[in-house]
Design an enzyme around this catalytic site. Sequence first.
Site, PDB file in Angstrom:
ATOM      1  N   GLU A 172       0.828  -1.211   0.000  1.00  0.00           N
ATOM      2  CA  GLU A 172       0.000   0.000   0.000  1.00  0.00           C
ATOM      3  C   GLU A 172       0.861   1.260   0.000  1.00  0.00           C
ATOM      4  OE1 GLU A 172      -3.029   0.014  -0.558  1.00  0.00           O
ATOM      5  OE2 GLU A 172      -3.952  -1.831   0.174  1.00  0.00           O
ATOM      6  N   ASP A 213      -4.324  -9.627  -8.638  1.00  0.00           N
ATOM      7  CA  ASP A 213      -4.727  -8.698  -9.686  1.00  0.00           C
ATOM      8  C   ASP A 213      -3.607  -7.848 -10.281  1.00  0.00           C
ATOM      9  OD1 ASP A 213      -4.500  -7.399  -7.263  1.00  0.00           O
ATOM     10  OD2 ASP A 213      -6.459  -6.433  -7.335  1.00  0.00           O
ATOM     11  N   GLU A 215     -18.591  -6.221  -2.623  1.00  0.00           N
ATOM     12  CA  GLU A 215     -17.209  -6.661  -2.463  1.00  0.00           C
ATOM     13  C   GLU A 215     -17.013  -8.074  -3.004  1.00  0.00           C
ATOM     14  OE1 GLU A 215     -13.573  -5.044  -0.516  1.00  0.00           O
ATOM     15  OE2 GLU A 215     -14.998  -4.672  -2.107  1.00  0.00           O
ATOM     16  N   GLU A 240     -12.297   0.393  -9.556  1.00  0.00           N
ATOM     17  CA  GLU A 240     -11.898  -0.481 -10.665  1.00  0.00           C
ATOM     18  C   GLU A 240     -12.936  -0.545 -11.778  1.00  0.00           C
ATOM     19  OE1 GLU A 240      -9.285  -1.409  -7.331  1.00  0.00           O
ATOM     20  OE2 GLU A 240     -11.475  -1.247  -7.475  1.00  0.00           O
ATOM     21  N   THR A 294      -1.341   1.122 -10.779  1.00  0.00           N
ATOM     22  CA  THR A 294      -2.557   0.507 -10.254  1.00  0.00           C
ATOM     23  C   THR A 294      -3.324   1.456  -9.357  1.00  0.00           C
ATOM     24  OG1 THR A 294      -3.397  -1.550  -9.292  1.00  0.00           O
ATOM     25  CG2 THR A 294      -1.540  -0.494  -8.162  1.00  0.00           C
TER      26      THR A 294
END
Length: 902
Positions: free
Chosen positions: A123, A270, A364, A382, A468
């Site tokens: 993160e 991902d 989710e 996304e 991302t």
Amino acid sequence: MPPVLFLLMLSGAMFTLGQAMTREEKQQLRNQVVEMFDHAYQNYMDHAYPADELMPLTCRGRVRGLEPSRGDVDDALGKFSLTLIDTLDTLVLLNKTTEFEAAVRRVLSDVRLDNDVVVSVFETNIRVLGGLLGGHSMAVMLKEGGQSMQWYQDELLHMAKDMGLRLLPAFNTSSGLPYPRVNLKYGVRGPETRTGTETETCTACAGTMILEFAALSRFTGDPVFEAHARRAMDFLWEKRQRNSNLVGTTINIHNGEWVRRDSGVGAGIDSYYEYLLKAYVLLGDDLFLQRFNIHYASIMKYISQPPLLLDVHIHKPLLPARTWMDSLLAFFPGLQVLKGDIRPAIETHEMLYQVTKKHNFLPEAFTTDFRVHWAQHPLRPEFAESTYFLYKATGDSYYLEAGRTILDNLNRFARVPCGFAAMKDVRTGSHEDRMDSFFLAEMFKYLFLLFAEPEDLPFDVEDYVFTTEAHLLPLSLSAAASHSSSVSSNGTSEEELDDSNFDWTCPNTRLMFPDPAFPRNLRDPIRSAVDKSCPRPPTNREPGIGRPPLRAQDFMANNPEHLELLRRMGVSLIHLKDGRVQLVQHATQAVSAVAAEDGVRFMQEMMELSSQQQKEQLPPRAIQIVSHPFFGRVVLTAGPAQFGTDLSKSSTGVRGFVTVAEPYSGCSEITNAEYVRGHIALLQRGQCMFAEKARHVQKAGAIGGIVIDDNEGSSSDTAPLFQMAGDGRNTEDITLPLLFVFHKEGNILLEALKVYREVEVLLSDKARDRAAIFKGKPLPGSLIEGSVDVQEAEEDCVTEATTPTSFESTTQTSAVELDESVSPEVTPSPETSPAEDTSPPEEEAGPAEAEPDLAQPKEERDSDRTEDSEGDTDSSSQSVDELLADWREDLEAFQQMEKDEL
């Protein structure tokens, strides 16, 4: 999986095109995006800065250590003004150069990176290091353009290098894979710094470093960062399963063994795939494209079942690993656009869009028949990302309408006076006191780009690649250093790779389909599948069977005749080591098309039975504040009562002003009945039974009651809701609704009452649309004049008769897990709180929802299972209830998902 999905290959209908969105409409929506961004950003700056995040329900900043811990979710917080750093390049894209310059000065003067705090390497890399590099790229661009930032001397880049050096100690492992966490001040020094004890990390966590680290190396000329990121990528590539060419979700960082061997394109993996392709785009290194293409071929062979993307096992890729999908896979259609594979991108995006319209937001996690599996929605971007890339690729205004839907839902359901609040439960519309930094970093970037004309942008986005986290890195970095890799950093030669089938693609944002009807031809059958607007016509039974198909409720795992019927339907049984039996269906293995369809129906029924188990349990309810200045924008999650008005059977709910009852406990006759009469009474938990409180306020003339937990600091974020039980007597005399809220949510009501004196709320089964609340009156706080909700007109659809050949050409696979041993731990049993309202919440916290493990925070799910003391141990008389799966693997998967990605 519902049989209607097979319409995907069978639709032969003719379609008419919708009208394109006018330039004026696009401009209005673009302006609305900017207004929404201003609302979120300004509230962060006014109420939260210099904290890492804004808490939009309580209008204050979230400071790590001062607020109750949310577990691994808090690993993104490092006391470094996360939201401001993450938002820097968004300010420039939205033409807010003055605000950008002020924000950069704040970062340079206020932000410290040497904090004694443990943070997520993943993160911190994508949000902070990426944010600093994106801000540096924008500052250089503005300075070179002579517009502003003439004083800038690479200060953000110096901070970025400082952060990079603080992350580097995490890579000190024998494999080169980074530890998942690092202490910003002390690095990785074992337990004394609360780091260095982990043995595993997610694939995405280790494989999502190359863009930021390579950019840092090429900006600064120091190759150490890129070298470490490449080494981690090389190790993951070497550890792929060589037969399937897939990677698992979690890997041991010391020996390279896969800890979790399920593989998909969502949570945990991902951005590893994303960074392989984008590293080729940014750095010009063919090796990354080769690896991506090998992975992509396997994804399309094993995981992609358009429009679905289902996880499989890396060693047995034909075996599904789960029967639900998580929302993080919504980025994948956008990546497929970058790859140039548009058809499956259109199909998967359409499925996601229809699920979004069905639930207002993308849950989710959701099942293969598009029901909610985990009900949260933390304002993830996304889906908006893929919407933008598909619009760029197709030029189809349909995707502009999809973007309008996103905007409308954000404003109708997530907007609150102090920003935008994440959805705690998309089914009820309740909120969580959370606005993640990625909401400002990504959501508004993609929505603005979706509606912007080229002249609206301060620079050409084609000169940049999006990380991302949607940070902008210039493509010119490919010339900053030469890394043409005939040999990778661990000695693997490119010549070992078979590139005979590679499609050497580059990003293509030009119009790819001259016929604009083509995308719609792909979309319409999927829409029909999700909303079931076109049911399958009846088909004749298979000759020779001579009996109705096997129904799930009749199935016995030890009945040989039933097992033979399953085999004919293409359903096989796999005996697991823990005593469970997993049912897996491959439609192509059925004896006929009709038998395969019966198998799909059987699997669907088995999944539905799991939710029916919880039918005695009531879902959470919603308390919506409708008075000034909230106007329906704040929704609190509440627990229901097993007595009184059933709000799910009321079309309007119960609406009224709140007042505090006296005595506050509600355990004796109400002394302020003149104020309680006609109002919704606020009561404190404790001292007597819930039903007794309800009777007292009902006698005083109240139209409803809200019980507030007396355990200070309790919150639905960290404790499971429960349903309030009666007192053991007949409770038919109680006719008003009674709801329960924890201390944190109750304080929101009490503080509002203190400040505004008159607070009106709506008690209902789920949050109501503001337009419905105000019944045609002008909506208070309307954003842009003339903005209305857009409802798509239902269109007729035509389906062709199903033939065995066309049915079998579409392979569909699904799985259900059963328990063969009738373990008493398998089936959750309904629980209610004790009738006496005296015990702490965790003791009476039975599941309050039809699917008890779906919408609760991680800490709650660990203790959510209860034992059924009435389990029958006679295996010869197993019932379906005893055979249904316990979903423990799903729980572990979500816990890992939160740990890795939330």
